[in-house]
Write a protein that holds these residues in place. Sequence first.
Motif, PDB file in Angstrom:
ATOM      1  N   ARG A  33       0.846  -1.211   0.000  1.00 34.80           N
ATOM      2  CA  ARG A  33       0.000   0.000   0.000  1.00 34.80           C
ATOM      3  C   ARG A  33       0.873   1.250   0.000  1.00 34.80           C
ATOM      4  O   ARG A  33       2.012   1.228   0.476  1.00 34.80           O
ATOM      5  N   PRO A  34       0.349   2.369  -0.495  1.00 35.32           N
ATOM      6  CA  PRO A  34       1.114   3.619  -0.467  1.00 35.32           C
ATOM      7  C   PRO A  34       1.377   4.076   0.960  1.00 35.32           C
ATOM      8  O   PRO A  34       0.607   3.777   1.886  1.00 35.32           O
ATOM      9  N   LEU A  35       2.463   4.809   1.140  1.00 31.33           N
ATOM     10  CA  LEU A  35       2.751   5.442   2.427  1.00 31.33           C
ATOM     11  C   LEU A  35       1.887   6.698   2.536  1.00 31.33           C
ATOM     12  O   LEU A  35       1.958   7.588   1.682  1.00 31.33           O
ATOM     13  N   ALA A  36       1.076   6.764   3.571  1.00 29.31           N
ATOM     14  CA  ALA A  36       0.137   7.883   3.736  1.00 29.31           C
ATOM     15  C   ALA A  36       0.765   8.950   4.629  1.00 29.31           C
ATOM     16  O   ALA A  36       1.016   8.705   5.813  1.00 29.31           O
ATOM     17  N   ILE A  37       1.027  10.108   4.060  1.00 28.17           N
ATOM     18  CA  ILE A  37       1.606  11.229   4.797  1.00 28.17           C
ATOM     19  C   ILE A  37       0.573  12.349   4.818  1.00 28.17           C
ATOM     20  O   ILE A  37       0.130  12.811   3.765  1.00 28.17           O
ATOM     21  N   MET A  38       0.188  12.773   6.007  1.00 27.93           N
ATOM     22  CA  MET A  38      -0.812  13.835   6.128  1.00 27.93           C
ATOM     23  C   MET A  38      -0.146  15.180   6.356  1.00 27.93           C
ATOM     24  O   MET A  38       0.668  15.325   7.269  1.00 27.93           O
ATOM     25  N   GLU A  39      -0.475  16.167   5.519  1.00 30.34           N
ATOM     26  CA  GLU A  39      -0.098  17.544   5.825  1.00 30.34           C
ATOM     27  C   GLU A  39      -1.250  18.143   6.626  1.00 30.34           C
ATOM     28  O   GLU A  39      -2.389  18.190   6.162  1.00 30.34           O
ATOM     29  N   VAL A  40      -0.954  18.533   7.862  1.00 35.13           N
ATOM     30  CA  VAL A  40      -1.991  19.009   8.780  1.00 35.13           C
ATOM     31  C   VAL A  40      -2.508  20.385   8.367  1.00 35.13           C
ATOM     32  O   VAL A  40      -3.693  20.673   8.463  1.00 35.13           O
ATOM     33  N   CYS A  41      -1.616  21.225   7.878  1.00 35.75           N
ATOM     34  CA  CYS A  41      -1.950  22.637   7.670  1.00 35.75           C
ATOM     35  C   CYS A  41      -2.510  22.877   6.270  1.00 35.75           C
ATOM     36  O   CYS A  41      -1.983  22.365   5.273  1.00 35.75           O
ATOM     37  N   GLY A  42      -3.556  23.699   6.196  1.00 36.28           N
ATOM     38  CA  GLY A  42      -4.120  24.063   4.908  1.00 36.28           C
ATOM     39  C   GLY A  42      -3.151  24.834   4.037  1.00 36.28           C
ATOM     40  O   GLY A  42      -3.231  24.778   2.802  1.00 36.28           O
ATOM     41  N   GLY A  43      -2.221  25.564   4.653  1.00 31.76           N
ATOM     42  CA  GLY A  43      -1.204  26.264   3.876  1.00 31.76           C
ATOM     43  C   GLY A  43      -0.323  25.301   3.099  1.00 31.76           C
ATOM     44  O   GLY A  43       0.090  25.598   1.969  1.00 31.76           O
ATOM     45  N   HIS A  44      -0.051  24.140   3.678  1.00 29.92           N
ATOM     46  CA  HIS A  44       0.716  23.130   2.956  1.00 29.92           C
ATOM     47  C   HIS A  44      -0.096  22.557   1.795  1.00 29.92           C
ATOM     48  O   HIS A  44       0.437  22.329   0.708  1.00 29.92           O
ATOM     49  N   THR A  45      -1.379  22.315   2.035  1.00 31.75           N
ATOM     50  CA  THR A  45      -2.243  21.809   0.962  1.00 31.75           C
ATOM     51  C   THR A  45      -2.221  22.759  -0.229  1.00 31.75           C
ATOM     52  O   THR A  45      -2.089  22.342  -1.386  1.00 31.75           O
ATOM     53  N   HIS A  46      -2.340  24.049   0.066  1.00 33.36           N
ATOM     54  CA  HIS A  46      -2.318  25.057  -0.996  1.00 33.36           C
ATOM     55  C   HIS A  46      -0.990  25.006  -1.758  1.00 33.36           C
ATOM     56  O   HIS A  46      -0.970  25.007  -3.000  1.00 33.36           O
ATOM     57  N   SER A  47       0.129  24.950  -1.036  1.00 39.05           N
ATOM     58  CA  SER A  47       1.442  24.907  -1.685  1.00 39.05           C
ATOM     59  C   SER A  47       1.631  23.644  -2.516  1.00 39.05           C
ATOM     60  O   SER A  47       2.193  23.681  -3.619  1.00 39.05           O
ATOM     61  N   ILE A  48       1.164  22.526  -1.990  1.00 40.10           N
ATOM     62  CA  ILE A  48       1.325  21.251  -2.688  1.00 40.10           C
ATOM     63  C   ILE A  48       0.670  21.295  -4.063  1.00 40.10           C
ATOM     64  O   ILE A  48       1.235  20.832  -5.062  1.00 40.10           O
ATOM     65  N   PHE A  49      -0.515  21.905  -4.146  1.00 39.25           N
ATOM     66  CA  PHE A  49      -1.199  21.957  -5.438  1.00 39.25           C
ATOM     67  C   PHE A  49      -0.742  23.134  -6.288  1.00 39.25           C
ATOM     68  O   PHE A  49      -0.685  23.027  -7.513  1.00 39.25           O
ATOM     69  N   ARG A  50      -0.397  24.226  -5.646  1.00 39.88           N
ATOM     70  CA  ARG A  50       0.080  25.370  -6.419  1.00 39.88           C
ATOM     71  C   ARG A  50       1.341  25.009  -7.208  1.00 39.88           C
ATOM     72  O   ARG A  50       1.506  25.426  -8.367  1.00 39.88           O
ATOM     73  N   TYR A  51       2.232  24.251  -6.583  1.00 35.33           N
ATOM     74  CA  TYR A  51       3.508  23.933  -7.223  1.00 35.33           C
ATOM     75  C   TYR A  51       3.540  22.526  -7.829  1.00 35.33           C
ATOM     76  O   TYR A  51       4.586  22.077  -8.295  1.00 35.33           O
ATOM     77  N   GLY A  52       2.405  21.836  -7.822  1.00 34.42           N
ATOM     78  CA  GLY A  52       2.347  20.519  -8.463  1.00 34.42           C
ATOM     79  C   GLY A  52       3.150  19.446  -7.782  1.00 34.42           C
ATOM     80  O   GLY A  52       3.577  18.473  -8.412  1.00 34.42           O
ATOM     81  N   ILE A  53       3.348  19.584  -6.464  1.00 31.08           N
ATOM     82  CA  ILE A  53       4.222  18.645  -5.743  1.00 31.08           C
ATOM     83  C   ILE A  53       3.640  17.238  -5.736  1.00 31.08           C
ATOM     84  O   ILE A  53       4.372  16.249  -5.926  1.00 31.08           O
ATOM     85  N   GLU A  54       2.345  17.112  -5.557  1.00 31.39           N
ATOM     86  CA  GLU A  54       1.758  15.777  -5.461  1.00 31.39           C
ATOM     87  C   GLU A  54       1.987  14.976  -6.740  1.00 31.39           C
ATOM     88  O   GLU A  54       2.262  13.776  -6.706  1.00 31.39           O
ATOM     89  N   GLY A  55       1.911  15.657  -7.889  1.00 33.36           N
ATOM     90  CA  GLY A  55       2.119  14.967  -9.149  1.00 33.36           C
ATOM     91  C   GLY A  55       3.560  14.568  -9.403  1.00 33.36           C
ATOM     92  O   GLY A  55       3.834  13.722 -10.267  1.00 33.36           O
ATOM     93  N   MET A  56       4.506  15.171  -8.682  1.00 33.46           N
ATOM     94  CA  MET A  56       5.925  14.836  -8.853  1.00 33.46           C
ATOM     95  C   MET A  56       6.334  13.608  -8.049  1.00 33.46           C
ATOM     96  O   MET A  56       7.349  12.974  -8.361  1.00 33.46           O
ATOM     97  N   LEU A  57       5.587  13.281  -7.020  1.00 33.57           N
ATOM     98  CA  LEU A  57       6.014  12.250  -6.076  1.00 33.57           C
ATOM     99  C   LEU A  57       5.787  10.852  -6.631  1.00 33.57           C
ATOM    100  O   LEU A  57       4.909  10.637  -7.477  1.00 33.57           O
ATOM    101  N   PRO A  58       6.543   9.884  -6.144  1.00 33.53           N
ATOM    102  CA  PRO A  58       6.288   8.497  -6.528  1.00 33.53           C
ATOM    103  C   PRO A  58       4.871   8.092  -6.142  1.00 33.53           C
ATOM    104  O   PRO A  58       4.316   8.573  -5.143  1.00 33.53           O
ATOM    105  N   ARG A  59       4.296   7.193  -6.935  1.00 33.73           N
ATOM    106  CA  ARG A  59       2.925   6.762  -6.646  1.00 33.73           C
ATOM    107  C   ARG A  59       2.836   5.980  -5.331  1.00 33.73           C
ATOM    108  O   ARG A  59       1.740   5.734  -4.831  1.00 33.73           O
ATOM    109  N   ALA A  60       3.972   5.566  -4.820  1.00 32.64           N
ATOM    110  CA  ALA A  60       3.983   4.847  -3.545  1.00 32.64           C
ATOM    111  C   ALA A  60       3.790   5.774  -2.358  1.00 32.64           C
ATOM    112  O   ALA A  60       3.761   5.327  -1.218  1.00 32.64           O
ATOM    113  N   ILE A  61       3.678   7.101  -2.600  1.00 37.78           N
ATOM    114  CA  ILE A  61       3.382   8.072  -1.547  1.00 37.78           C
ATOM    115  C   ILE A  61       1.994   8.648  -1.794  1.00 37.78           C
ATOM    116  O   ILE A  61       1.692   9.112  -2.900  1.00 37.78           O
TER     117      ILE A  61
END
Length: 380
Positions: A33-61
């Motif tokens: 199963r993928p490793l589930a990492i939670m970003e607690v802060c909404g500011g991190h959520t915004h940054s993750i999508f603004r800069y496309g970070i989620e799409g860069m990561l291995p699918r195992a995360i």
Amino acid sequence: MKYVDEFRDPEKAAALLTDIERLVSEIDRPNGRPLAIMEVCGGHTHSIFRYGIEGMLPRAIELVHGPGCPVCVLPMGRVDDCVAIAERPEVIFATFGDAMRVPGSRKSLMQAKADGADIRMVYSPMDALTLARANPDRDVVFFAIGFETTMPATALTILQAEREDLRNFSVFCNHITIVPTIKAILDSPDLHIDGFLGPGHVAMVTGTAPYRFIAEHYRRPMVISGFEPLDVLQSLWMVLKQIKDGRCRIENQYRRVVADDGNRQAREAVDRIFALRDFFEWRGLGSIDRSGVRIRDDYARFDAERRFPVPNLTIADPQACQCGAVLKGAIKPWQCQVFGTACTPETPLGALMVSSEGACAAYFQYGGVKTRQDDSETVS
């Protein structure tokens, strides 16, 4: 590093991603199963999508988007209380802009303003205090919202109002605390989180000590993270390194801003003004014990809940809205049945579509829907 561009350097990001891929390949994942990492802060959520970070990561995360957006967790009943106060003819109601469109059961503050209520957008509680000085014949109510990050500003404003003996200023207190929420998530039987990106702005006030229970009791690593792309990637790397090494600690990546012992003066002001409530309702999450604060009795004259009658009712979210499941990380925003159709930033059904820090608004704004749907079909 001196300049913000250095925290967005593509070469450094590529190097971190290479190391992240290597680490993930060396971690034993039960059942693949993928490793589930939670970003607690909404500011991190915004940054993750603004800069496309989620799409860069291995699918195992798998990044899980947590409840760290204070506007997003404001329940309908509290919005109704805001509207009830704001619609009083003697009141000037002062609020941050991102709270204006949060839906209540009848209307939002923006709709109440359109209907004639004197509601004004401010950038700080001190702006509301300025309104009180300029309008001595009106009652100015400041809508206080936010985690520990914004509590000190509200506390210091109340202390300033006391020094000036302002009789026409009060606060409708909806401040909340992050630690009980993380505990509620960790106690959820249907959710497994392998590690956390900790809230950098909150930790700036609280320090790192309040999060030790996550590592010591729940055996999960957490890294207090900054908000630039390299901050997030380095913090993910640090979490993964702990998982690989079998360690569980609270580490501080955001040392340029966050001291391990936090801000003592800010905490002293907060402790002087606020006390924990026995319980507080969160939108989509229900009541969480000792997760909100109230104004202490010594400062009751500045408490809008004591000065004005409020409905104080619990109002259920619309059945079609699945904000609670998204806030807990049980589903992705695009899995909500009304996401992007009946619920959009222009016509939000749920609070997660209102604030730029809300997971649904971030998905909608930065095109995360297609990416995550594609990923969900290929992760094994």
